[in-house]
Design a protein around this motif. Structure first.
Motif, mmCIF file in Angstrom:
data_model
loop_
_atom_site.group_PDB
_atom_site.id
_atom_site.type_symbol
_atom_site.label_atom_id
_atom_site.label_comp_id
_atom_site.label_asym_id
_atom_site.label_seq_id
_atom_site.Cartn_x
_atom_site.Cartn_y
_atom_site.Cartn_z
ATOM 1 N N TYR A 53 0.825 -1.212 0.000
ATOM 2 C CA TYR A 53 0.000 0.000 0.000
ATOM 3 C C TYR A 53 0.860 1.264 0.000
ATOM 4 C CZ TYR A 53 -2.964 3.766 1.645
ATOM 5 O OH TYR A 53 -3.596 4.970 1.762
ATOM 6 N N LEU A 54 1.946 1.269 0.772
ATOM 7 C CA LEU A 54 2.798 2.450 0.846
ATOM 8 C C LEU A 54 3.419 2.776 -0.505
ATOM 9 C CD1 LEU A 54 4.575 1.856 4.278
ATOM 10 C CD2 LEU A 54 2.831 3.568 3.753
ATOM 11 N N CYS A 55 3.788 1.744 -1.257
ATOM 12 C CA CYS A 55 4.344 1.990 -2.599
ATOM 13 C C CYS A 55 3.295 2.608 -3.513
ATOM 14 C CB CYS A 55 4.883 0.687 -3.182
ATOM 15 S SG CYS A 55 6.375 0.071 -2.358
ATOM 16 N N HIS A 56 2.065 2.137 -3.413
ATOM 17 C CA HIS A 56 0.983 2.733 -4.203
ATOM 18 C C HIS A 56 0.728 4.171 -3.754
ATOM 19 C CE1 HIS A 56 -0.584 -0.558 -6.721
ATOM 20 N NE2 HIS A 56 -0.213 -1.367 -5.740
ATOM 21 N N ARG A 57 0.826 4.406 -2.457
ATOM 22 C CA ARG A 57 0.583 5.757 -1.959
ATOM 23 C C ARG A 57 1.634 6.732 -2.472
ATOM 24 N NH1 ARG A 57 0.567 7.799 4.303
ATOM 25 N NH2 ARG A 57 2.800 7.567 3.993
ATOM 26 N N VAL A 58 2.891 6.309 -2.540
ATOM 27 C CA VAL A 58 3.932 7.170 -3.103
ATOM 28 C C VAL A 58 3.589 7.525 -4.550
ATOM 29 C CG1 VAL A 58 6.358 7.291 -3.800
ATOM 30 C CG2 VAL A 58 5.745 6.369 -1.551
ATOM 31 N N ASP A 59 3.135 6.535 -5.332
ATOM 32 C CA ASP A 59 2.738 6.819 -6.719
ATOM 33 C C ASP A 59 1.614 7.854 -6.768
ATOM 34 O OD1 ASP A 59 4.594 5.018 -7.751
ATOM 35 O OD2 ASP A 59 3.182 3.340 -7.723
ATOM 36 N N ASP A 60 0.650 7.729 -5.865
ATOM 37 C CA ASP A 60 -0.453 8.698 -5.821
ATOM 38 C C ASP A 60 0.054 10.091 -5.460
ATOM 39 O OD1 ASP A 60 -2.275 6.723 -6.461
ATOM 40 O OD2 ASP A 60 -2.880 6.354 -4.376
ATOM 41 N N MET A 61 0.988 10.162 -4.530
ATOM 42 C CA MET A 61 1.548 11.448 -4.130
ATOM 43 C C MET A 61 2.309 12.092 -5.284
ATOM 44 S SD MET A 61 2.771 10.126 -0.362
ATOM 45 C CE MET A 61 3.810 11.508 0.079
ATOM 46 N N LEU A 62 3.028 11.288 -6.054
ATOM 47 C CA LEU A 62 3.747 11.809 -7.219
ATOM 48 C C LEU A 62 2.761 12.375 -8.238
ATOM 49 C CD1 LEU A 62 6.377 8.952 -7.576
ATOM 50 C CD2 LEU A 62 6.874 11.313 -6.924
ATOM 51 N N GLN A 63 1.646 11.663 -8.437
ATOM 52 C CA GLN A 63 0.641 12.139 -9.393
ATOM 53 C C GLN A 63 -0.065 13.394 -8.899
ATOM 54 O OE1 GLN A 63 -2.037 8.907 -10.296
ATOM 55 N NE2 GLN A 63 -0.404 7.603 -11.121
ATOM 56 N N SER A 64 -0.032 13.605 -7.578
ATOM 57 C CA SER A 64 -0.717 14.770 -6.993
ATOM 58 C C SER A 64 0.159 16.021 -6.978
ATOM 59 C CB SER A 64 -1.164 14.445 -5.564
ATOM 60 O OG SER A 64 -2.095 13.388 -5.559
ATOM 61 N N GLY A 65 1.394 15.917 -7.456
ATOM 62 C CA GLY A 65 2.251 17.092 -7.540
ATOM 63 C C GLY A 65 3.414 17.126 -6.576
ATOM 64 N N MET A 66 3.794 15.985 -6.039
ATOM 65 C CA MET A 66 4.865 15.932 -5.052
ATOM 66 C C MET A 66 6.193 16.440 -5.613
ATOM 67 S SD MET A 66 6.145 12.504 -3.069
ATOM 68 C CE MET A 66 7.581 12.469 -1.990
ATOM 69 N N VAL A 67 6.523 16.070 -6.866
ATOM 70 C CA VAL A 67 7.809 16.477 -7.441
ATOM 71 C C VAL A 67 7.864 17.987 -7.621
ATOM 72 C CG1 VAL A 67 9.387 16.197 -9.389
ATOM 73 C CG2 VAL A 67 8.076 14.238 -8.572
ATOM 74 N N HIS A 68 6.775 18.575 -8.081
ATOM 75 C CA HIS A 68 6.729 20.031 -8.242
ATOM 76 C C HIS A 68 6.884 20.713 -6.888
ATOM 77 C CE1 HIS A 68 5.687 23.941 -9.850
ATOM 78 N NE2 HIS A 68 4.710 24.047 -8.963
ATOM 79 N N GLU A 69 6.243 20.168 -5.866
ATOM 80 C CA GLU A 69 6.349 20.718 -4.514
ATOM 81 C C GLU A 69 7.791 20.643 -4.017
ATOM 82 O OE1 GLU A 69 3.381 20.022 -0.960
ATOM 83 O OE2 GLU A 69 4.877 18.398 -0.948
ATOM 84 N N LEU A 70 8.451 19.515 -4.246
ATOM 85 C CA LEU A 70 9.840 19.349 -3.823
ATOM 86 C C LEU A 70 10.785 20.232 -4.626
ATOM 87 C CD1 LEU A 70 9.857 15.478 -3.364
ATOM 88 C CD2 LEU A 70 10.212 17.172 -1.552
ATOM 89 N N ALA A 71 10.465 20.458 -5.898
ATOM 90 C CA ALA A 71 11.292 21.339 -6.717
ATOM 91 C C ALA A 71 11.265 22.767 -6.189
ATOM 92 C CB ALA A 71 10.810 21.295 -8.171
ATOM 93 N N GLN A 72 10.086 23.208 -5.735
ATOM 94 C CA GLN A 72 9.978 24.551 -5.172
ATOM 95 C C GLN A 72 10.717 24.657 -3.840
ATOM 96 O OE1 GLN A 72 5.596 24.943 -5.252
ATOM 97 N NE2 GLN A 72 5.878 26.537 -6.783
ATOM 98 N N PHE A 73 10.799 23.556 -3.108
ATOM 99 C CA PHE A 73 11.441 23.539 -1.802
ATOM 100 C C PHE A 73 12.965 23.384 -1.916
ATOM 101 C CE2 PHE A 73 12.672 21.280 2.179
ATOM 102 C CZ PHE A 73 12.191 22.188 3.107
ATOM 103 N N PHE A 74 13.433 22.936 -3.073
ATOM 104 C CA PHE A 74 14.849 22.608 -3.249
ATOM 105 C C PHE A 74 15.750 23.827 -3.012
ATOM 106 C CE2 PHE A 74 18.485 22.294 -6.318
ATOM 107 C CZ PHE A 74 19.206 21.339 -5.608
ATOM 108 N N ASP A 75 16.795 23.595 -2.222
ATOM 109 C CA ASP A 75 17.806 24.608 -1.933
ATOM 110 C C ASP A 75 19.163 23.934 -2.102
ATOM 111 O OD1 ASP A 75 19.710 26.281 -0.799
ATOM 112 O OD2 ASP A 75 18.430 26.903 0.868
ATOM 113 N N PRO A 76 19.913 24.273 -3.152
ATOM 114 C CA PRO A 76 21.172 23.561 -3.415
ATOM 115 C C PRO A 76 22.179 23.659 -2.282
ATOM 116 C CG PRO A 76 20.946 25.510 -4.823
ATOM 117 C CD PRO A 76 19.636 25.292 -4.172
#
Length: 323
Positions: free
Chosen positions: A181-204
């Motif tokens: 279930y957790l693996c499926h939940r990660v996929d759902d989070m990615l589809q919900s915009g998780m990568v875009h959210e992390l990109a905005q949070f990224f600080d090199p």
């Protein structure tokens, strides 16, 4: 018992509602009653807390997840959206400024205790919910020692002397089902915009230092490595068409899934330690409800959830409040 007879009531705890024995001013001089919902990440704790707070409408929820206390990264930390809270008051959910020093178990003990005092003084029921067992332990034990971590020292005894009258609900799921279930939940989070959210949070600059506070959230360090190779300001944040970029993206996703499952294992081990120490944890088996979600594609497995998770939880809480 069918839950159809337990119709949610519209009132919330804005005014004192004297409903249960000992939830009155005289009881407040004794130990306050608190419901604590525990379990591994992804086990349905937030859902159960909302269900219970709706059925017992003089309840307010206190978040005890150490990443969800911080403001920001709502998808990555899997905060329950405002639209799904059904008007239930929530505390320490996205309240802490992530730029401040790390919010410690001692900080949680102090802040959550004040909130419990306030909720109880209004003859309402505090429901503490979250997967950070170090926060729960810090809040509840009478003799808390902030400079020690009982979960890091296997030889250290965990106290069973608690400063509240507690009703523990332990939402448990067989690990093979939970990990799937957790693996499926990660996929759902990615589809919900998780990568875009992390990109905005990224600080090199911050990504090259040891993470603290919100930067410890699963997803941040995994995608920091990806963004250091493929900076989000250079183009779209996703996998792209380049095979090397796609492979790096898939490695980040796989690391998130692995680390999430490892976190769940650690949380389950800590809960077992608390039970062995004498904490009266009432285990609620949610395995079948989650198996239904995985096998049928249903979004929530409502019928099984109500029968096997919510109904026994309601009975336990009702008996607790009548004591």
């Amino acid at each position: 018992m069918r839950l159809s007879i337990l119709q949610p009531q519209p009132q919330r705890c804005h005014h004192p509602i004297k409903r249960w024995p000992r939830m009155d001013a005289s009881f407040h001089r004794r130990k306050d009653k608190v419901v604590i919902i525990m379990g591994a990440t992804g086990s349905g704790k937030s859902r159960l807390s909302i269900d219970l707070a709706t059925l017992f409408p003089v309840s307010e929820i206190i978040n005890s997840d150490k990443m969800q206390v911080y403001r920001g990264l709502d998808i990555t930390t899997n905060k329950i959206p405002l639209t799904q809270r059904r008007g239930v008051p929530h505390h320490l959910l996205g309240d802490v400024d992530p730029s401040l020093p790390e919010f410690s178990p001692a900080d949680f003990r102090r802040r959550a205790a004040h909130i419990i005092d306030d909720i109880s003084s209004r003859d309402c029921l505090p429901i503490v919910v979250g997967g950070s067992n170090s926060f729960v332990h810090a809040l509840l034990v009478e003799d808390f020692q902030p400079d020690s971590n009982v979960f890091h020292d296997a030889e250290r005894l965990i106290s069973s002397e608690l400063r509240y009258k507690c009703c523990f609900l332990w939402v448990d799921i067989a690990f093979p089902v939970l990990s799937q279930y957790l693996c499926h939940r990660v996929d759902d989070m990615l589809q919900s915009g998780m990568v875009h959210e992390l990109a905005q949070f990224f600080d090199p600059e911050a990504s090259r230092r040891t993470g603290s506070g919100l930067r410890k959230a699963i997803g941040v360090p995994e995608f920091d490595r990806f963004f250091n190779m493929y900076p989000p300001w250079a183009g779209p944040a996703g996998p792209g068409e380049d095979p090397l970029r796609k492979r790096a993206y898939e490695e980040a996703v796989r690391a998130i899934k692995d680390n999430t499952c490892e976190l769940a294992e650690r949380q389950m081990e800590k809960i077992e330690r608390l039970k062995c120490a004498g904490w009266d944890l009432r285990r609620i088996d949610a395995t079948e409800a989650f198996r239904v979600v995985l096998t049928s594609g249903s979004s929530n497995g409502s019928d099984v959830w109500e029968r096997q998770v919510l109904e026994p939880s309601v009975k336990i809480v009702r008996r607790f409040l009548m004591e």
